[in-house]
Design a protein around this motif. Structure first.
Motif, PDB file in Angstrom:
ATOM      1  N   PHE A   1       0.726  -1.062  -0.097  1.00 37.10           N
ATOM      2  CA  PHE A   1      -0.047  -0.066   0.123  1.00 37.10           C
ATOM      3  C   PHE A   1       0.843   1.245  -0.068  1.00 37.10           C
ATOM      4  CE2 PHE A   1      -2.469  -3.296   2.090  1.00 37.10           C
ATOM      5  CZ  PHE A   1      -3.775  -3.084   1.270  1.00 37.10           C
ATOM      6  N   GLU A   2       0.060   2.485  -0.413  1.00 41.58           N
ATOM      7  CA  GLU A   2       1.056   3.752  -0.113  1.00 41.58           C
ATOM      8  C   GLU A   2       1.166   3.957   1.385  1.00 41.58           C
ATOM      9  OE1 GLU A   2       2.020   6.100  -2.583  1.00 41.58           O
ATOM     10  OE2 GLU A   2       1.268   4.477  -3.806  1.00 41.58           O
ATOM     11  N   PRO A   3       2.184   4.551   1.747  1.00 41.26           N
ATOM     12  CA  PRO A   3       2.728   4.633   3.166  1.00 41.26           C
ATOM     13  C   PRO A   3       1.519   5.554   3.895  1.00 41.26           C
ATOM     14  CG  PRO A   3       4.103   6.009   1.900  1.00 41.26           C
ATOM     15  CD  PRO A   3       3.454   5.144   0.822  1.00 41.26           C
ATOM     16  N   VAL A   4       1.476   5.456   5.056  1.00 42.32           N
ATOM     17  CA  VAL A   4       0.617   6.348   5.983  1.00 42.32           C
ATOM     18  C   VAL A   4       1.780   7.131   6.722  1.00 42.32           C
ATOM     19  CG1 VAL A   4      -1.052   6.349   7.923  1.00 42.32           C
ATOM     20  CG2 VAL A   4      -1.166   4.485   5.985  1.00 42.32           C
ATOM     21  N   LYS A   5       1.466   8.540   6.794  1.00 43.28           N
ATOM     22  CA  LYS A   5       2.603   9.473   7.434  1.00 43.28           C
ATOM     23  C   LYS A   5       1.977  10.275   8.567  1.00 43.28           C
ATOM     24  CE  LYS A   5       5.736   9.309   3.563  1.00 43.28           C
ATOM     25  NZ  LYS A   5       6.339  10.132   2.499  1.00 43.28           N
ATOM     26  N   GLY A   6       2.640  10.513   9.331  1.00 39.95           N
ATOM     27  CA  GLY A   6       2.415  11.451  10.400  1.00 39.95           C
ATOM     28  C   GLY A   6       2.911  11.501  11.751  1.00 39.95           C
ATOM     29  N   ALA A   7       2.349  11.561  12.824  1.00 38.90           N
ATOM     30  CA  ALA A   7       2.976  11.560  14.297  1.00 38.90           C
ATOM     31  C   ALA A   7       1.741  11.321  15.316  1.00 38.90           C
ATOM     32  CB  ALA A   7       3.700  13.126  14.537  1.00 38.90           C
ATOM     33  N   VAL A   8       2.498  10.782  16.664  1.00 41.05           N
ATOM     34  CA  VAL A   8       1.434  10.566  17.399  1.00 41.05           C
ATOM     35  C   VAL A   8       2.044  11.704  18.625  1.00 41.05           C
ATOM     36  CG1 VAL A   8       1.010   8.202  16.991  1.00 41.05           C
ATOM     37  CG2 VAL A   8       2.896   8.901  18.617  1.00 41.05           C
ATOM     38  N   GLY A   9       1.135  12.196  19.577  1.00 39.59           N
ATOM     39  CA  GLY A   9       1.281  13.024  20.514  1.00 39.59           C
ATOM     40  C   GLY A   9       1.035  12.210  21.734  1.00 39.59           C
ATOM     41  N   PHE A  10       2.010  12.597  22.773  1.00 44.99           N
ATOM     42  CA  PHE A  10       2.089  12.182  24.236  1.00 44.99           C
ATOM     43  C   PHE A  10       1.357  13.124  25.273  1.00 44.99           C
ATOM     44  CE2 PHE A  10       5.961  10.372  22.208  1.00 44.99           C
ATOM     45  CZ  PHE A  10       5.569   9.070  21.652  1.00 44.99           C
ATOM     46  N   GLY A  11       1.000  12.459  26.378  1.00 44.08           N
ATOM     47  CA  GLY A  11       0.677  13.238  27.651  1.00 44.08           C
ATOM     48  C   GLY A  11       0.153  12.284  28.556  1.00 44.08           C
ATOM     49  N   ASP A  12       0.158  12.762  29.906  1.00 45.72           N
ATOM     50  CA  ASP A  12      -0.265  11.779  31.067  1.00 45.72           C
ATOM     51  C   ASP A  12       0.434  10.330  31.117  1.00 45.72           C
ATOM     52  OD1 ASP A  12      -1.794  13.819  31.733  1.00 45.72           O
ATOM     53  OD2 ASP A  12      -3.423  13.114  30.374  1.00 45.72           O
ATOM     54  N   GLY A  13       1.798  10.229  30.617  1.00 46.70           N
ATOM     55  CA  GLY A  13       2.569   9.137  30.534  1.00 46.70           C
ATOM     56  C   GLY A  13       2.216   8.270  29.348  1.00 46.70           C
ATOM     57  N   LYS A  14       1.292   8.542  28.493  1.00 49.78           N
ATOM     58  CA  LYS A  14       0.625   7.686  27.473  1.00 49.78           C
ATOM     59  C   LYS A  14       0.607   8.334  26.173  1.00 49.78           C
ATOM     60  CE  LYS A  14      -3.896   8.589  28.883  1.00 49.78           C
ATOM     61  NZ  LYS A  14      -5.204   7.911  29.476  1.00 49.78           N
ATOM     62  N   VAL A  15       0.196   7.642  25.012  1.00 53.20           N
ATOM     63  CA  VAL A  15      -0.242   8.263  23.768  1.00 53.20           C
ATOM     64  C   VAL A  15      -1.583   8.788  23.845  1.00 53.20           C
ATOM     65  CG1 VAL A  15      -0.446   7.655  21.294  1.00 53.20           C
ATOM     66  CG2 VAL A  15       1.328   6.683  22.355  1.00 53.20           C
ATOM     67  N   VAL A  16      -1.895   9.839  23.517  1.00 54.79           N
ATOM     68  CA  VAL A  16      -3.076  10.372  23.857  1.00 54.79           C
ATOM     69  C   VAL A  16      -3.695  10.997  22.291  1.00 54.79           C
ATOM     70  CG1 VAL A  16      -2.675  11.348  26.294  1.00 54.79           C
ATOM     71  CG2 VAL A  16      -2.094  12.741  24.222  1.00 54.79           C
ATOM     72  N   ALA A  17      -2.940  11.098  21.305  1.00 51.84           N
ATOM     73  CA  ALA A  17      -3.563  11.582  19.995  1.00 51.84           C
ATOM     74  C   ALA A  17      -2.740  11.326  19.018  1.00 51.84           C
ATOM     75  CB  ALA A  17      -3.761  13.108  20.188  1.00 51.84           C
ATOM     76  N   SER A  18      -3.510  11.117  17.784  1.00 48.64           N
ATOM     77  CA  SER A  18      -2.622  11.065  16.500  1.00 48.64           C
ATOM     78  C   SER A  18      -3.252  11.824  15.217  1.00 48.64           C
ATOM     79  CB  SER A  18      -2.647   9.604  16.021  1.00 48.64           C
ATOM     80  OG  SER A  18      -4.157   9.019  15.854  1.00 48.64           O
ATOM     81  N   ASP A  19      -2.271  11.941  14.220  1.00 49.82           N
ATOM     82  CA  ASP A  19      -3.063  13.074  13.104  1.00 49.82           C
ATOM     83  C   ASP A  19      -2.220  12.561  11.789  1.00 49.82           C
ATOM     84  OD1 ASP A  19      -3.515  14.832  11.320  1.00 49.82           O
ATOM     85  OD2 ASP A  19      -2.850  16.466  12.732  1.00 49.82           O
TER      86      ASP A  19
END
Length: 268
Positions: free
Chosen positions: A67-85
């Protein structure tokens, strides 16, 4: 079959995103301890950049397709992964952007007609942000530790994200994985296939941070789509994920409310 699998992945595997602010550098921790290294990174206002490559073998005729690649980042907070975009260019005509904060999901498809002024759709289905290659969660200490215990080979390897790495590789069975991720039991692989293995490779920098994570495994086809396998009763999957800019400044925010419409209000 390829489209069916892509749709499933979109709702179940999250953790990628748009480019964030300039990196502030990876947190230094004890060498060779990726469990502790990743834990130290989970600081509010920071994140990691990700590129994920997916490969699928869905039937005996088509073989392996990438497949075509998926690109982006994840954000941290409160000692864990809290968001992605992230942008998934396998979806839509020009790719689809998906933002996940907590369990809330928003979608932006620039090529799909929406009501005037509405660029974003709020999706009812909950989402989950995580650092993961296949079923191997790297942000869950017990899971990562269980994976590393199955290491069979360790050797010096290439540099990624400007960091020389050591390659660790091995295999872990679904039965072993269920011990640390019991929620997976019976989801796609049942007891009859519990001894099927996930082959894995992790490229780890001197600071203990993972720069590349690769996994390859098989899952039995669900009964409702087994006829699509052309005699092959399993699908093969490969996930190859690159991690860069550990510690980058990043805060993922919800889309502007004025540009958002609930999925239930759309007319198809």
């Amino acid at each position: 079959m390829m489209r069916w699998w892509t749709a499933v992945v979109t709702l179940t595997v999250t953790g990628l995103a748009l480019p964030g602010a300039p990196a502030v550098g990876a947190t230094k921790v004890g060498a060779g301890d990726p469990v502790a290294a990743i834990q130290r990174q989970r600081v509010k206002g920071h994140g990691v950049r990700i590129t994920e490559y997916r490969t699928l073998n869905s039937d005996a005729i088509s073989g392996w397709g990438r497949f075509e690649p998926v690109k982006g980042a994840v954000g941290f907070g409160d000692g864990k992964v809290v968001a992605s975009d992230f942008w998934d260019h396998q979806l839509g005509e020009a790719g689809v952007r998906l933002v996940c904060i907590g369990e809330r999901l928003w979608e932006c498809d620039p090529k799909t007609k929406r009501p005037k002024g509405k660029r974003w759709v709020a999706i009812k289905e909950p989402c989950v942000s995580r650092l993961e290659t296949g079923n191997l969660r790297l942000d869950e200490p017990a899971v990562l530790a269980a994976v590393l215990v199955t290491t069979t080979t360790t050797k010096a390897s290439d540099a990624y994200d400007g960091s020389p790495t050591t390659l660790h590789e091995g295999s872990i069975s679904f039965r072993q994985l269920w011990n640390v991720r019991p929620e997976l039991r019976g989801s796609s692989v049942r007891d009859a296939h519990a001894d099927w293995e996930i082959d894995w490779r992790l490229w780890i920098g001197k600071d203990g941070l993972i720069r590349r994570a690769w996994s390859k495994w098989r899952e039995p086809l669900p009964d409702e789509v087994k006829h699509l396998g052309a005699g092959q009763e399993w699908m093969g999957l490969v996930k190859d994920v690159r991690y860069s800019d550990w510690g980058m400044k990043l805060t993922i925010k919800p889309p502007p409310a004025a540009q958002t419409i609930a999925s239930g209000r759309l007319k198809y």
